[in-house]
Enzyme design. Structure first.
Site, PDB file in Angstrom:
ATOM      1  CG  ASP A  15     -12.812  24.889 -41.096  1.00  0.00           C
ATOM      2  OD1 ASP A  15     -12.271  23.875 -40.446  1.00  0.00           O
ATOM      3  OD2 ASP A  15     -13.996  25.023 -41.219  1.00  0.00           O
ATOM      4  CD  GLU A  77     -11.133  23.423 -37.040  1.00  0.00           C
ATOM      5  OE1 GLU A  77     -11.160  24.598 -36.347  1.00  0.00           O
ATOM      6  OE2 GLU A  77     -11.344  22.784 -37.326  1.00  0.00           O
ATOM      7  CG  ASP A 151     -17.012  25.889 -43.619  1.00  0.00           C
ATOM      8  OD1 ASP A 151     -16.219  24.744 -43.489  1.00  0.00           O
ATOM      9  OD2 ASP A 151     -18.254  26.153 -43.941  1.00  0.00           O
TER      10      ASP A 151
END
Length: 176
Positions: A15, A77, A151
């Site tokens: 992330d 992501e 996260d």
């Protein structure tokens, strides 16, 4: 007939962020996906003039995690951009770039997954909140506490979503 390459069994989910980047290493066994390691990379605070330093730090830290855990694939992501915050998307593009460079230098493929797809895969709701993703990841790995900061949960969710996709493509859904 050409034989298909085996699906990766150890992946790193990321992330990306310029303040905090979450990462999670997940390994696929015959019966399940298992948590190997998860954490965050905290970057120096922005002072308006140190973007290059922060990107270098991100690259070096991601490279170190890759070297230590030897993933066979990286799942990242995708950037969500909002018309009101174009600068955020541009800065995230910088972070994603150095993360992709680290993967390329390690010769591992990178797979980009949209946040809505990840959330749908993990929680059943493409618009799930951060807390819902954290709870789903906590339950999936039987963790005593919520993975924090969010996260970390997001990075693990990205890895799980990718592994579900690979498993579905190769031999049907298993219980991942």
């Amino acid at each position: 007939m050409r034989k298909r390459a085996p699906a990766p069994t150890r992946v790193i989910g990321i992330d990306p962020g310029l303040n905090i980047t979450g990462y999670g290493i997940v390994e696929l066994s015959a019966s399940a996906a298992n948590l190997v390691e998860a954490g965050v990379i905290r970057l120096p605070a922005s002072n308006g003039n140190n973007l290059a330093l922060r990107l270098e730090s991100l690259y070096e830290n991601v490279w170190e995690v890759i070297r230590e855990f030897s993933p066979e694939a990286m799942c990242l992501e995708e950037v969500y951009s909002h018309v009101d915050y174009p600068r955020t998307a541009i800065l995230m593009g910088h972070a994603r770039g150095v993360i992709c460079l680290a993967a390329r230098k390690a010769r591992i493929p990178v797979f980009h997954l949209p946040a809505k797809r990840v959330k749908q895969s993990i929680t059943g709701n493409g618009n799930a909140s951060k807390l819902q993703v954290q709870r789903a990841v906590q339950q999936r790995f039987s963790l005593a506490r919520l993975p924090a900061p969010p996260d970390v949960a997001d990075a693990l969710a990205v890895a799980l979503c990718y592994l579900k996709t690979v498993k579905a493509a190769s031999n049907g859904f298993g219980n991942i």
